[in-house]
Design an enzyme around this catalytic site. Structure first.
Site, PDB file in Angstrom:
ATOM      1  N   ASP A  98      -1.565   7.061   6.107  1.00 13.57           N
ATOM      2  CA  ASP A  98      -2.627   6.155   5.677  1.00 13.57           C
ATOM      3  C   ASP A  98      -2.966   5.312   6.907  1.00 13.57           C
ATOM      4  OD1 ASP A  98      -4.177   4.068   4.728  1.00 13.57           O
ATOM      5  OD2 ASP A  98      -2.793   3.464   3.119  1.00 13.57           O
ATOM      6  N   LYS A 105     -12.218  -1.032   6.810  1.00  8.55           N
ATOM      7  CA  LYS A 105     -11.453  -1.898   7.703  1.00  8.55           C
ATOM      8  C   LYS A 105     -11.876  -1.704   9.160  1.00  8.55           C
ATOM      9  CE  LYS A 105      -8.764  -2.840   4.090  1.00  8.55           C
ATOM     10  NZ  LYS A 105      -7.741  -1.907   3.622  1.00  8.55           N
ATOM     11  N   TRP A 130       0.852  -1.203   0.000  1.00 12.37           N
ATOM     12  CA  TRP A 130       0.000   0.000   0.000  1.00 12.37           C
ATOM     13  C   TRP A 130       0.876   1.237   0.000  1.00 12.37           C
ATOM     14  CZ3 TRP A 130      -4.289  -1.257  -1.870  1.00 12.37           C
ATOM     15  CH2 TRP A 130      -4.999  -2.374  -1.463  1.00 12.37           C
TER      16      TRP A 130
HETATM   17  C1  LIG Z   1      -7.078  -1.666   2.209  1.00 12.31           C
HETATM   18  C2  LIG Z   1      -6.019  -0.658   2.253  1.00 12.31           C
HETATM   19  C3  LIG Z   1      -5.867   0.316   1.248  1.00 12.31           C
HETATM   20  C4  LIG Z   1      -6.728   0.340   0.003  1.00 12.31           C
HETATM   21  O1  LIG Z   1      -8.005   0.758   0.301  1.00 12.31           O
HETATM   22  P1  LIG Z   1      -9.087   0.975  -0.859  1.00 12.31           P
HETATM   23  O2  LIG Z   1     -10.165   1.724  -0.128  1.00 12.31           O
HETATM   24  O3  LIG Z   1      -9.502  -0.365  -1.326  1.00 12.31           O
HETATM   25  O4  LIG Z   1      -8.482   1.779  -1.940  1.00 12.31           O
HETATM   26  C5  LIG Z   1      -4.877   1.259   1.392  1.00 12.31           C
HETATM   27  N1  LIG Z   1      -4.067   1.258   2.455  1.00 12.31           N
HETATM   28  C6  LIG Z   1      -4.171   0.331   3.442  1.00 12.31           C
HETATM   29  C7  LIG Z   1      -3.240   0.380   4.607  1.00 12.31           C
HETATM   30  C8  LIG Z   1      -5.154  -0.647   3.367  1.00 12.31           C
HETATM   31  O5  LIG Z   1      -5.267  -1.564   4.336  1.00 12.31           O
END
Ligand SMILES: *Cc1c(COP(=O)(O)O)cnc(C)c1O
Length: 357
Positions: A167, A191, A100
């Protein structure tokens, strides 16, 4: 109804109270005689949901007035692009702790000069790099606090000489965060705070407006601050369920209370992994995530991988297969994952061990 112990990495388990409330709102939204997906997003009933959602975010994370919280489409992946669009002038600095993070870095490189400060790619991202130096001439420093695929986590709020951007897709609201230390915190909701379809961005307002490029309207955080996250039609249903999820979190005592439970759940599971002769953890111990617990068969027991997956499936475990890029097992134990699910998984691991004694 079939009982599943849901360890999916995302989309993932949500509080039952939020799902139940969503079912009601799908049928009749606040006595309007219409579904929540049928009402106007300019109605006063909808406005009340947006206001509640914003205030829950502010209250639960103690967001100072210097920051605004936004609800946007495009997921966390679209935020990878928002970041350089809004913050990159001369140089973006990134900590590469997983794919990511790598994807976020790629978007910055596409728009300008971006550097990788340190990477843990040499060991399949199973640790968080230490002792790196954040370049003082960078416009910002980007981190991924929880590495969903590898089960590593940065659990404190780093000191950074330049604006810090994180993030927090997979650990937002799992622990108290000092929001004032960040220029931006973003993530996908799916999540820990809701269903897929909406991303959150907590942005420090005075960190914006410092780049000289043209920023496309939809990719400019200022558009969404001015439009109160309703410049265009927001993902109403996802925001509704997110609001209910946060309401649940507040009801059980907020972020500090859930953090205690999260630490306890993770500790129980890591203790079992460390004790059980058939399994070993993959993440460096000091960097272990409290959200995603990754493990593999112990050396010499690799042949048991598929068997354990089958065994666990028979006991109602869902989603414990590791990410396809790393294999093994991963139990995602987000906020809404009950302690009983972790206990059931532990019992399953213990019984599997007995079977192979
Ligand atoms: C799942 C995830 C993403 C991607 O998320 P999307 O909403 O599917 O674009 C980005 N960063 C992390 C740390 C993630 O766990």
């Amino acid at each position: 109804m079939k009982k599943a112990y849901n360890f999916n990495a995302g989309p993932c388990v949500l509080p039952k109270a939020a799902i139940d409330s969503a079912i009601e709102a799908l049928k009749d939204f606040k006595g309007t005689g219409m579904s929540v997906i049928e009402v106007s997003h300019r109605s006063k009933e909808w406005d009340a949901v947006m206001d509640e959602c914003r205030s829950l975010w502010k209250e639960l994370l103690n967001i100072p007035d210097t920051h605004e919280v936004l609800f946007l489409g495009g997921g966390a992946s679209m935020q990878f692009l928002y970041v350089p669009m809004n913050f990159l002038e001369n140089k973006g600095a990134y900590l590469e702790t997983g794919v990511w993070a790598k994807k976020a870095l790629k978007e910055a490189k596409g728009l300008g000069n971006a550097v990788c400060v340190a990477s843990s790619a040499d060991k399949v991202y199973n640790y968080i790099p230490k002792g790196f130096e954040i370049p003082a001439d960078a416009d910002y420093f980007h981190i991924t606090t929880n590495n969903t695929i590898y089960g590593t986590e940065i659990r404190e709020d780093l000191d950074s000489p330049v604006p810090l951007i994180a993030d927090m897709s997979s650990d937002i609201m799992s622990r108290p965060v000092d929001v004032s230390k960040y220029a931006l915190i973003y993530g996908g909701a799916q999540k820990n705070v809701g269903p897929a379809g909406v991303a959150f961005a907590i942005v420090r307002k005075d960190a914006l407006g410092k780049v000289s490029r043209y920023i496309p309207t939809m990719l400019d955080y200022r558009t969404h601050i001015d439009g109160l996250s309703m410049f265009n039609t927001p993902p109403v249903f996802s925001i509704y369920v997110m609001t209910e999820t946060l309401r649940w979190l507040k009801g059980i005592g907020g972020v500090e209370a859930i953090n205690k439970i999260n630490v306890q759940k993770a500790q129980m599971l890591y203790d079992e992994i460390d004790r059980n002769s058939l399994f070993v953890g993959t993440a460096a111990k000091e960097d272990r995530s409290i959200m995603n617990v990754c493990f593999v068969p112990a050396p010499g027991k690799e042949n048991l991988q598929d068997e354990f997956l089958e065994f666990a499936k028979g006991r109602g475990m869902v989603g414990i297969k590791g990410h396809r890029s790393v294999g093994g097992f991963r139990a995602s134990i987000y906020n809404a994952c009950p302690v009983e699910a972790v206990e059931a998984l532990i019992a399953c691991m213990q019984d599997f061990e007995k079977l192979h004694k």
